[in-house]
Design an enzyme around this catalytic site. Structure first.
Site, PDB file in Angstrom:
ATOM      1  N   GLN A 222      36.695 -12.862  -8.963  1.00  0.00           N
ATOM      2  CA  GLN A 222      36.409 -12.615 -10.375  1.00  0.00           C
ATOM      3  C   GLN A 222      37.669 -12.174 -11.117  1.00  0.00           C
ATOM      4  OE1 GLN A 222      32.304 -10.481  -9.149  1.00  0.00           O
ATOM      5  NE2 GLN A 222      32.725 -10.335 -11.327  1.00  0.00           N
ATOM      6  N   ARG A 369      26.755  -6.235 -12.502  1.00  0.00           N
ATOM      7  CA  ARG A 369      26.285  -6.612 -13.847  1.00  0.00           C
ATOM      8  C   ARG A 369      26.187  -5.364 -14.717  1.00  0.00           C
ATOM      9  NH1 ARG A 369      22.506 -11.758 -14.632  1.00  0.00           N
ATOM     10  NH2 ARG A 369      23.230 -12.232 -16.695  1.00  0.00           N
ATOM     11  N   CYS A 370      27.285  -4.637 -14.761  1.00  0.00           N
ATOM     12  CA  CYS A 370      27.264  -3.313 -15.366  1.00  0.00           C
ATOM     13  C   CYS A 370      28.690  -2.904 -15.649  1.00  0.00           C
ATOM     14  CB  CYS A 370      26.626  -2.368 -14.347  1.00  0.00           C
ATOM     15  SG  CYS A 370      27.000  -0.649 -14.559  1.00  0.00           S
ATOM     16  N   GLU A 739      25.679  -8.019 -19.245  1.00  0.00           N
ATOM     17  CA  GLU A 739      25.053  -7.001 -18.411  1.00  0.00           C
ATOM     18  C   GLU A 739      23.919  -6.262 -19.110  1.00  0.00           C
ATOM     19  OE1 GLU A 739      28.733  -4.951 -17.958  1.00  0.00           O
ATOM     20  OE2 GLU A 739      28.000  -3.278 -19.120  1.00  0.00           O
TER      21      GLU A 739
END
Ligand code: CDP
Length: 783
Positions: A222, A369-370, A739
């Site tokens: 990523q 996802r945060c 997110e």
């Protein structure tokens, strides 16, 4: 040559477009990591410790080396000899073993690596690596770790399991305000250890070419640039000799940010053996050894007046970090953005503190996802608000509306240090209440309660903080968290945009093209987007924590505006006018007030290569490194409606409405997809998922029959809508969104189930709210 002279009639921003072509195949580099096959490729299989805590007495490689096709067996000691035994963790507080050195500190820890000519041979031989262990006492509970009776990390100077203490806010004043409040709730809650579990697990093909002296790493990354820098710092290989290519990625969710032992061993093996080495983990390795998420044990105190005006907030957290402090947080934020815990509410006072501990579990603490612990913080405040509402006997919507930060208070300095950029919380919640028919639902609930049925309504009105970030505050290993874009417009008015971000399915191929098209008046279908190749993309810190739009998205808009500045000179030349008399109107340059004397960006692009003004460099391209002045603060109002069957404990999510505000929306279709995906993950966390250990430290969820992912049959039908409060500082007014649904939804689900069961006196149920857990809670309450 035929060339359109008309600019596109409509804005490219806010358009639910799809790309016609799929640019992923253009580079001819294969698709997913599994598709990358190189000549003479070798395969790596890892050997894992069956013990959560054990001294390693001896490792015998003989039997493994005798397996046909096996080229090498690598242990922790071999890596120590090569100066690769330990690697730094992301935010610099700790270091991490690559392969176990001296002892294993969690179950499934990587102990050795076997390299062979086929994957089967590598796996067969891995079974034959003979490791003699001497089991040690195991610590699985962070509250037990606190006592320091067993020290997990005896390699460290400080012989304690305590990693760090972090705090922000006014402790004494907050304590005093809580003590003086008419009402004071003081409640414990956990955000359980869960796992991002991307569909495609992590992997690498490391290819050290003895011919060129270059190391090419095909990596499910990523953050390809950050990984290239880390590899260079750790190995001493100059960065220009390292080429990281992040192929298409089957989901990341924060799991593909850290550096894992498989990457290091495959790279070391390729350097030593001079052949490409491939490692792709299996599902069990992904669930047991790679970055977990959450595992926060929180205590929430909220003070209020009798009529529900908030007075103070205090949140105290114990964080379980596993055996290494490998949480992928920015350097100055060991607990990530947990300071957002005051949420959408105007608390006059707040204080939060956190202590992190080592336990015999896999390391991690990734931003699943945060935006770095925002999910935990949102859960704490949104559950806390419902608990307070129940204590006050107030409707949870009314309590929220009474205490929201008001629209006119923005930019809003929170008592924990953030300056919220913009928002309209009253509007968003009101829209949600109206759209779902809140008053009718409450009436229906009252009727059902009278009949002994358990229907619940759960609200969550979260505020997020995304877009790390401003370089004065945010770095990873010292590298500032700006991001970048490079745009080249070709002579015929098509172009390419490259960024330092790296999507894993978020649709950057479409939305980045839309930003360029909007800024330059070009056709988004003819703007190619390329990310993930460190040889071609400008330097950036990658994609996680919803930072792409706030940071790389800003860089794209500003790079495009640089191009527009140059284009203006060329336009003036073509229009035979002074630059001062030329204006950008309706996606074209025209002589001010004379629309019929205009040129399109396509005409300008052609002139940039064929007929540039005499004093101007030919070509039409620009690069921009964007250091945002602030973070962005998306928000939302989510409402879940559930029916709980008291006989079975089964919860049916009858409706779920998500109203999101992510500022200016680039592509409504992409945003809707992001919301649907994130809500599905939030649902899974609330009802199904937990990484559990028994008291002996044995991992109980090693595959998808034990760690559940929701199917389309489980997943509720999501209802979505939005409000738009542009970010005042972002070049196009956009905030992140990816997110939000994962951050906002868990509290809505729990609030709904607890609301349903409140007639039984149930005040809280920990996630995951499995059927069995809910049934037991009902039985206990009835007893
Ligand atoms: O960093 P990441 O790509 O995961 O998250 P994001 O910035 O929230 O963006 C997710 C996707 O939604 C991207 O394709 C964005 O361009 C798109 N998006 C959008 O269309 N409008 C927004 N206001 C925010 C995001």
């Amino acid at each position: 040559m035929a060339m359109t002279t008309e600019a596109p009639a409509r804005h490219a921003i806010g358009v639910a477009m799809k790309r016609k072509e799929d640019p992923r195949f253009i580079q001819g580099r294969g698709r997913y990591l599994d598709d990358i096959v190189l000549p003479n490729m070798l395969f790596l299989a890892l050997v894992h410790s069956p013990y959560p805590h054990a001294r390693i007495v001896k490792i015998d490689k003989t039997a493994a080396l005798a397996v046909p096709g096996v080229k090498a067996v690598i242990t922790g000691d071999d890596l120590v000899a090569a100066n690769l035994g330990w690697i730094p963790t992301f935010h610099g507080y700790d270091k991490q073993m690559v392969l176990a050195v001296g002892k294993a500190v969690f179950q499934y820890q990587e102990v050795a690596g076997v390299i062979a000519t086929s994957r089967d041979a590598a796996f067969d031989a891995a079974e034959l690596v003979d490791v003699e262990y001497e089991p040690l006492d195991v610590v699985v509970d962070p509250f037990e770790a606190m006592r320091d009776t067993t020290i997990i990390r005896d390699d460290r100077e400080n012989k304690t399991n305590h990693i760090y203490h972090w705090e922000v806010g006014k402790r004494d004043e907050t304590d005093a305000a809580l003590a003086a409040s008419d009402v004071h709730i003081n409640e414990k809650m956990e955000f359980q250890r869960c796992h991002p579990a991307p569909l495609e697990p992590c992997g690498i093909v490391a290819d050290m070419s003895r011919g060129t002296g270059r190391l090419t790493l095909y990596l499910t990354s990523q953050a390809p640039h950050a990984h290239r820098t880390v590899v260079s710092l750790v190995t001493g290989i100059p960065e220009d000799k390292i080429h990281v290519i992040s192929p298409d990625i089957g989901g990341g969710f924060g799991n593909k940010v850290p550096v894992y032992p498989g990457y290091v061993v495959a790279t070391a093996a390729s350097v030593i053996l001079g052949s490409p080495v491939k490692w792709v983990e299996n599902r069990t390795e992904n669930l047991t050894t790679t970055g977990f998420a959450r595992d926060y044990h929180m205590n929430v105190e909220i003070g209020a007046t009798k009529d529900g005006k908030l007075t103070a907030l205090k949140v105290t957290t114990v964080a379980d970090h596993g055996a290494f402090d490998a949480a992928a947080d920015p350097t100055k934020y060991p607990a990530g953005m947990f300071g957002i815990v005051t949420g959408s509410y105007d608390f006059p006072l707040a204080f939060t503190e956190l202590d992190a501990y080592f336990t015999n579990k896999a390391p991690g603490g990734v931003a699943y996802r945060c935006s770095f612990r925002v999910t935990e913080a949102s859960y704490a405040i949104e559950r806390g608000m419902d608990m307070l509402a129940a204590r006050l006997g107030m409707d949870p919507a009314d309590l929220r509306l009474k205490n929201f930060v008001k629209k006119e208070q923005f930019p809003y300095p929170s008592p924990l240090g953030f300056v919220y950029d913009s928002g309209d919380y009253h509007l968003t919640l009101q829209k949600a209440l109206d759209k779902i028919g809140y008053a009718d639902l409450r009436r229906e609930q009252a009727e059902k309660r009278a009949r002994g049925e358990y229907m619940g309504i759960g609200i969550s009105t979260f505020t997020e903080v995304v877009g790390a970030g401003p370089s004065k505050l945010f770095d990873i290993m010292g590298i500032k968290m700006f991001d970048s874009a490079e745009i080249r417009i070709h002579p015929t008015g098509s172009g390419i945009v490259r960024t330092g971000a790296r999507h894993q399915g978020q649709g950057h191929e479409t939305t980045w093209a839309q930003i360029v098209a909007e800024e330059l008046g070009l056709d988004p279908q003819n703007i190619l987007v390329e990310e993930g190749d460190t040889d071609t993309a400008p330097y950036g810190l990658g994609t996680y924590a919803s930072r792409s739009t706030p940071v790389a998205g800003g860089a794209i808009a500003l790079a495009a505006r640089k191009i527009r500045e140059k284009a203006k000179k060329i336009a003036a030349h073509l229009l035979e006018a002074s630059e001062d008399d030329v204006e950008w109107t309706n996606y074209k340059f025209q002589i001010a007030g004379v629309p019929e004397k205009s040129v399109t960006m396509q005409q300008i692009a052609f002139a940039a290569y064929t007929n540039p003004p005499p004093d101007t460099e030919p070509g039409l391209e620009a690069t921009f490194y964007y250091d945002p002045p602030n973070l962005t603060f998306p928000h939302g109002a989510y409402i879940a409606v559930v029916d709980v069957d008291a006989d079975t404990g089964e919860t049916k999510v009858r409706r779920f409405l998500a109203i999101d505000d992510c500022g200016v929306v680039i592509n409504p279709l992409v945003v809707e997809g992001q919301i649907h995906g994130g809500l599905t993950e939030g649902y899974a966390i609330a009802f199904m998922q937990e990484i559990r250990f028994d008291s002996g430290g044995n991992h109980l969820n090693t595959n998808f029959t034990e760690y559940l992912v929701p199917t389309s049959l489980d997943t509720p039908a999501w209802e979505t809508d939005n409000t738009v409060t542009p970010s005042p500082h972002h070049p196009i007014g956009a905030k992140g969104v990816g997110e939000s649904p994962n951050v906002g939804s868990p509290a809505a689900f729990v609030n709904a189930v607890v609301d349903a069961l409140s007639p039984l006196g149930i005040k809280h149920i920990e996630m995951p709210m499995t059927r069995s857990k809910v049934w037991h809670a009902i039985q206990a309450a009835k007893a």
